[in-house]
Design an enzyme around this catalytic site. Structure first.
Site, PDB file in Angstrom:
ATOM      1  N   GLU A  28       0.825  -1.207   0.000  1.00  0.00           N
ATOM      2  CA  GLU A  28       0.000   0.000   0.000  1.00  0.00           C
ATOM      3  C   GLU A  28       0.857   1.255   0.000  1.00  0.00           C
ATOM      4  OE1 GLU A  28      -2.172  -0.954   3.467  1.00  0.00           O
ATOM      5  OE2 GLU A  28      -0.678  -0.066   4.782  1.00  0.00           O
ATOM      6  N   CYS A  46       8.435  -4.750  14.938  1.00  0.00           N
ATOM      7  CA  CYS A  46       8.110  -3.739  15.953  1.00  0.00           C
ATOM      8  C   CYS A  46       6.714  -4.055  16.518  1.00  0.00           C
ATOM      9  CB  CYS A  46       8.105  -2.343  15.347  1.00  0.00           C
ATOM     10  SG  CYS A  46       9.651  -1.945  14.527  1.00  0.00           S
ATOM     11  N   CYS A 100       3.380  -2.200  15.533  1.00  0.00           N
ATOM     12  CA  CYS A 100       3.089  -2.056  14.105  1.00  0.00           C
ATOM     13  C   CYS A 100       2.401  -3.297  13.567  1.00  0.00           C
ATOM     14  CB  CYS A 100       4.397  -1.802  13.358  1.00  0.00           C
ATOM     15  SG  CYS A 100       4.263  -1.992  11.583  1.00  0.00           S
ATOM     16  N   GLY A 115       7.531  -2.229   5.363  1.00  0.00           N
ATOM     17  CA  GLY A 115       8.898  -2.688   5.132  1.00  0.00           C
ATOM     18  C   GLY A 115       9.946  -1.790   5.744  1.00  0.00           C
ATOM     19  N   GLU A 116      11.136  -2.350   5.909  1.00  0.00           N
ATOM     20  CA  GLU A 116      12.294  -1.583   6.376  1.00  0.00           C
ATOM     21  C   GLU A 116      13.151  -1.305   5.128  1.00  0.00           C
ATOM     22  OE1 GLU A 116      14.077  -0.200   9.168  1.00  0.00           O
ATOM     23  OE2 GLU A 116      15.331   0.213   7.422  1.00  0.00           O
ATOM     24  N   SER A 162      12.839   6.342   6.055  1.00  0.00           N
ATOM     25  CA  SER A 162      12.696   6.105   7.490  1.00  0.00           C
ATOM     26  C   SER A 162      13.172   4.698   7.844  1.00  0.00           C
ATOM     27  CB  SER A 162      11.221   6.261   7.865  1.00  0.00           C
ATOM     28  OG  SER A 162      11.025   5.859   9.189  1.00  0.00           O
ATOM     29  N   LEU A 214      12.532   6.124  16.504  1.00  0.00           N
ATOM     30  CA  LEU A 214      13.266   5.963  17.772  1.00  0.00           C
ATOM     31  C   LEU A 214      12.363   5.354  18.862  1.00  0.00           C
ATOM     32  CD1 LEU A 214      16.035   6.515  19.035  1.00  0.00           C
ATOM     33  CD2 LEU A 214      15.171   8.737  19.766  1.00  0.00           C
ATOM     34  N   ASN A 215      11.344   6.067  19.259  1.00  0.00           N
ATOM     35  CA  ASN A 215      10.265   5.528  20.107  1.00  0.00           C
ATOM     36  C   ASN A 215      10.611   5.134  21.535  1.00  0.00           C
ATOM     37  OD1 ASN A 215       8.638   5.744  17.795  1.00  0.00           O
ATOM     38  ND2 ASN A 215       9.376   3.779  17.082  1.00  0.00           N
TER      39      ASN A 215
HETATM   40 FE1  SF4 Z   1       6.490  -1.834  11.067  1.00  0.00          FE
HETATM   41 FE2  SF4 Z   1       8.327  -0.160  10.135  1.00  0.00          FE
HETATM   42 FE3  SF4 Z   1       8.833  -1.670  12.331  1.00  0.00          FE
HETATM   43 FE4  SF4 Z   1       8.704  -2.789   9.922  1.00  0.00          FE
HETATM   44  S1  SF4 Z   1      10.221  -1.325  10.609  1.00  0.00           S
HETATM   45  S2  SF4 Z   1       7.751  -3.570  11.787  1.00  0.00           S
HETATM   46  S3  SF4 Z   1       7.088  -1.610   8.909  1.00  0.00           S
HETATM   47  S4  SF4 Z   1       7.302  -0.027  12.123  1.00  0.00           S
END
Ligand code: SF4
Length: 364
Positions: free
Chosen positions: A95, A120, A123, A161-162, A193, A216-217
């Site tokens: 998407e 994560c 997510c 995705g990363e 990102s 970061l979070n």
């Molecule tokens: Fe979700 Fe981005 Fe973490 Fe992958 S890197 S699990 S898409 S927040």
């Protein structure tokens, strides 16, 4: 229909297309002509490429193809945010989200993988695991498809995705974004990102220009490792060092995304630790109050918490911007549209959100 085995020209940057055409015995400048048709005019039919000879068009038609994506569904929210779901040739889905800005300008958020390996816990995409990398063509085609639907002024690689886990294909897509014969975006208009893959971050900085955003979070390794498993491999100290080494243009800053989650990372102490962590880094902090949804055990922070947190950063002279999650009434966080779709497809899970069950598993 048989799978089309012809070479997809959308996977080539200018250099590669030049080499490819040279291999067919064609002049080097033909590559620029073909690129300008594909990207400047978004043409995917060789017959329309009127400045190419009939012979060349026929040869290209026989050996190559120009892929494209057409949205299978589009959802639009009240604030004008529009979400596109694309089905790929192997039936997987990804998407993209168009986020309106002032005037008729828009930012497009695109995906770089089907699923994601980073896991994560906040997510939805992370709960599916990684299915596969996107090709350069699949990354670029998300932008081409959205451009058919209106202007795109900025691109953020922040969808599923990363991006740094698919580094080579992402770099090739960035090259196509930047080429004057390609989509002709300035590097300042494109932001990537990452969850914090340290070696790849440094490699990215060496290979190509792009704005960097780091998700970061958290301000301690303990909390960050719980939210983002990647932190166990590359803890905060290494991540911050890599940010210090990342090459920046004058006036450029690294964006730090910080999702505020109630009672997890939203205390005054967190805010003060964040100030210390970012000391000496040209940083900008985006504060994003967590968006509660059925599949997640986490809660949204109170309004007062968000203001206090932001206030502490601002008092210390930091750039801290509060971001509303756009498109709240459609599917807010990344991966949720796909989530909805697969909930329907996999109704046999009884609708139990995977994330919740995994999270429970981790805590016990
Ligand atoms: Fe979700 Fe981005 Fe973490 Fe992958 S890197 S699990 S898409 S927040």
């Amino acid at each position: 229909m048989d799978h089309d085995t012809r070479i997809d020209l959308k996977n080539f940057n200018l250099e590669e297309l030049t080499e490819f055409l040279a291999g067919m015995g064609k002049e080097r400048f033909r590559a620029g002509q073909v690129m300008r048709w594909m990207y400047g005019r978004l043409v995917d039919d060789f017959d329309a490429m009127s400045d190419l000879s009939k012979v060349l068009r026929a040869e290209l038609q026989q050996r190559t193809r120009i892929s494209r994506l057409v949205p299978e569904t589009t959802e639009e929210s009240r604030d004008g945010t529009r979400k596109y779901l694309f089905r790929l040739e192997d039936k997987e889905t990804i998407e993209s989200v168009r986020i309106p800005m002032e005037g008729d300008r828009a930012t497009l958020c695109i995906s770089t993988q089907v699923g994601c390996a980073m896991g994560c816990v906040f997510c939805h995409t992370g709960s599916f695991g990684l299915v596969r990398n996107l090709t350069p063509g699949e990354i670029v085609n998300q932008v081409c498809a959205a451009m058919q639907d209106g202007p795109v002024n900025n691109i953020v690689l922040m969808g599923m995705g990363e991006p740094l886990h698919n580094l080579d294909n992402v770099i090739k897509a960035l090259q196509i974004f930047y080429m004057p014969e390609g989509l002709d975006f300035g590097p300042r208009k494109v932001t990537l990102s990452t969850a914090g893959l340290v070696p790849e971050m440094l490699e990215l900085g060496r290979r190509i220009r792009v704005n960097l955003a780091v998700s970061l979070n958290a301000t301690t390794d303990e909390v960050r490792s719980r939210l983002m498993p990647v932190n166990r491999r590359y803890p905060l100290k290494q991540l911050m060092q890599a940010c210090r080494e990342f090459p920046l243009q004058p006036r450029q800053r690294i964006t730090f995304e910080y999702i505020l989650i109630r009672d997890v990372n939203d205390s005054d102490q967190d805010a003060r630790r964040l100030v210390r962590l970012l000391h000496g880094i040209k940083a900008k902090v985006n504060l994003i109050p967590f968006n509660e949804h059925a599949a997640s055990p986490f809660g949204a922070p109170s309004e007062e918490r968000v203001s206090r947190f932001q206030g502490i950063l601002l008092d210390r002279g930091m750039v801290a911007i509060r971001r509303a999650s756009k498109g709240q009434d459609i599917s807010a966080a990344c991966g949720q549209l796909k989530g909805k779709l697969s909930d329907l497809q996999h109704a046999d899970t009884g609708g139990v959100p995977k994330l919740l069950s995994q999270e429970k598993g981790r805590r016990t």
